[in-house]
Design an enzyme around this catalytic site. Sequence first.
Site, PDB file in Angstrom:
ATOM      1  N   LYS A  58       0.841  -1.209   0.000  1.00  0.00           N
ATOM      2  CA  LYS A  58       0.000   0.000   0.000  1.00  0.00           C
ATOM      3  C   LYS A  58       0.870   1.251   0.000  1.00  0.00           C
ATOM      4  O   LYS A  58       0.682   2.155  -0.815  1.00  0.00           O
ATOM      5  CB  LYS A  58      -0.900   0.003   1.247  1.00  0.00           C
ATOM      6  N   ASN A  59       1.840   1.293   0.917  1.00  0.00           N
ATOM      7  CA  ASN A  59       2.604   2.534   1.059  1.00  0.00           C
ATOM      8  C   ASN A  59       3.522   2.814  -0.123  1.00  0.00           C
ATOM      9  O   ASN A  59       3.818   3.973  -0.412  1.00  0.00           O
ATOM     10  CB  ASN A  59       3.403   2.520   2.368  1.00  0.00           C
ATOM     11  N   CYS A 112      -4.673  13.442  12.725  1.00  0.00           N
ATOM     12  CA  CYS A 112      -5.176  12.092  12.496  1.00  0.00           C
ATOM     13  C   CYS A 112      -5.051  11.345  13.797  1.00  0.00           C
ATOM     14  O   CYS A 112      -4.409  11.804  14.726  1.00  0.00           O
ATOM     15  CB  CYS A 112      -4.430  11.432  11.347  1.00  0.00           C
ATOM     16  N   ARG A 148       1.195  14.539  13.370  1.00  0.00           N
ATOM     17  CA  ARG A 148       1.676  14.268  12.014  1.00  0.00           C
ATOM     18  C   ARG A 148       1.698  15.492  11.090  1.00  0.00           C
ATOM     19  O   ARG A 148       0.963  15.558  10.100  1.00  0.00           O
ATOM     20  CB  ARG A 148       0.850  13.140  11.384  1.00  0.00           C
ATOM     21  N   VAL A 188       3.385  18.354   8.314  1.00  0.00           N
ATOM     22  CA  VAL A 188       4.072  18.158   7.021  1.00  0.00           C
ATOM     23  C   VAL A 188       5.210  19.170   6.840  1.00  0.00           C
ATOM     24  O   VAL A 188       5.649  19.435   5.730  1.00  0.00           O
ATOM     25  CB  VAL A 188       3.086  18.253   5.821  1.00  0.00           C
ATOM     26  N   ASP A 189       5.689  19.724   7.979  1.00  0.00           N
ATOM     27  CA  ASP A 189       6.720  20.757   7.892  1.00  0.00           C
ATOM     28  C   ASP A 189       7.986  20.289   7.169  1.00  0.00           C
ATOM     29  O   ASP A 189       8.621  21.059   6.438  1.00  0.00           O
ATOM     30  CB  ASP A 189       7.067  21.295   9.301  1.00  0.00           C
ATOM     31  N   ASP A 220       4.492   0.305  12.083  1.00  0.00           N
ATOM     32  CA  ASP A 220       3.256  -0.259  11.528  1.00  0.00           C
ATOM     33  C   ASP A 220       3.043  -1.728  11.903  1.00  0.00           C
ATOM     34  O   ASP A 220       2.020  -2.303  11.542  1.00  0.00           O
ATOM     35  CB  ASP A 220       3.247  -0.108   9.995  1.00  0.00           C
ATOM     36  N   ILE A 250       8.078   6.458  16.963  1.00  0.00           N
ATOM     37  CA  ILE A 250       7.782   7.196  15.730  1.00  0.00           C
ATOM     38  C   ILE A 250       6.552   8.102  15.894  1.00  0.00           C
ATOM     39  O   ILE A 250       6.579   9.265  15.514  1.00  0.00           O
ATOM     40  CB  ILE A 250       7.547   6.234  14.536  1.00  0.00           C
ATOM     41  N   ARG A 292      -8.748   0.051   4.493  1.00  0.00           N
ATOM     42  CA  ARG A 292      -7.750   0.981   3.953  1.00  0.00           C
ATOM     43  C   ARG A 292      -6.450   0.251   3.616  1.00  0.00           C
ATOM     44  O   ARG A 292      -5.722   0.705   2.723  1.00  0.00           O
ATOM     45  CB  ARG A 292      -7.436   2.083   4.991  1.00  0.00           C
TER      46      ARG A 292
END
Length: 423
Positions: A22-23, A118, A123, A125-126, A309, A331, A401
């Site tokens: 998926k990723n 989320c 999380r 996005v900087d 994960d 993480i 998902r």
Amino acid sequence: MDQIIVTGNGPLSGQIPIAGAKNACLTLMPATLLSEEPLTLTNAPRLSDIRTMTTLLQSLGAEVQALQDGQVLAMSSHDLTSTRADYDIVRKMRASILVLGPLLARFGHAEVSLPGGCSIGARPVDLHLKAFEAMGAELDLRDGYVHAKAPAGGLQGGIVKFPFVSVGATENALMAATLAKGTTVLKNAAREPEIVDLAQCLRKMGAQIDGEGTSEITIQGVDRLGGATHRVVTDRIELGTYMLAPAICGGEVECLGGRIDLVAAFCEKLDAAGISVEETPSGLKVARKNRRVSAVDVTTEPFPGFPTDLQAQMMALLCTAEGTSVLEEKIFENRFMHAPELARMGAKIEVHGGTAKVTGVEKLRGAPVMATDLRASVSLILAGLAAEGDTIVSRVYHLDRGYEHVVRKLSGVGAKIERVKEQ
Ligand code: UD1
């Protein structure tokens, strides 16, 4: 809404096919935006996140056709009509931010909604944005959107030094740098197999990249990229998840397409817990050696360390281990939401900040539980395989998902599992 009912019924045996990652697919799909020639992906997983990315690319004017029951994605960004990724799609999936680098590199400007929070932490996005700034882009955050603009002659190569490892920021910067003028060096880059897969695909499209899979990636920008056909790498998280099925309830399962190099740190922990993993010509064969597994301590880290994960699924296993295990989540903040749900099944877990202490019990008991995020949802299914009685998992849209045909794959090795409409 659907529910999944799992009834613990003893050892499993047989084979489980592992899908494409998926990723990896979620970063390979936006790569189509870099070129006006077609990009075709094979071995794509059939997942709702992939459909969300399809919708996003189509909203920009890209053609995306799902062929062969969704396993082949034939894409073309020949006639894009927009460089704006709308909030309505981006809010559904954080990985949407991965269209920003390719759009900015090819068209010199792009507007992408900020993904928002989320359930597994803030999380931000900087790091993505700082990388584009290092390539000369001007960024303006207005109305919940990032408005990004490249210098007049296009993005410029530069040195991007990430203060800590980010998979998504490395992918976004890597894609953007393929079309920047001159050389870009990504320092402290992520080394995940999905980054290597992306670099290999970009190279087929004509990009000049060196060093993927190490912490320093060098990209020599080119004027344009062409088309390519690329097979998506095996999903190491789906692989690890299904490797845990025979580990938690006994038996022997072969995961088809599995490779040790994708899950080496995870396999070390399985070995310490008393699970054998054997390479076969077609994948990895996993079996539990003893009646109960042994406790092991686990710390999540960027690749090649133990993946965050797989933390929730590993916790499910350790709930039935002999002894006490300590799991440290390094993480993401707030990634133990599965712990209270596992506790409903009789697990003994104490959470303090980013650390969870798990004291194994002889037997878990089935209970109604709620999926809180993608990996948490599958950890509850794994726990259900080892529990006495029925485990009823609700909110399974999280599962859709990231896991295709979970009921079919697990019942294929003898698990008692069904999907029903909520009563
Ligand atoms: C990707 C994976 C996700 C996995 C994660 C870590 C995809 C689609 N998702 O997510 O399944 O759990 O890698 O292996 O590939 N961070 C910042 N600023 C940024 C970017 C990240 O502070 O700009 C932080 C995050 O909040 C997190 C850490 O960095 O604490 C690592 O995140 P990152 O590696 O970027 O994860 P994603 O790429 O979002």
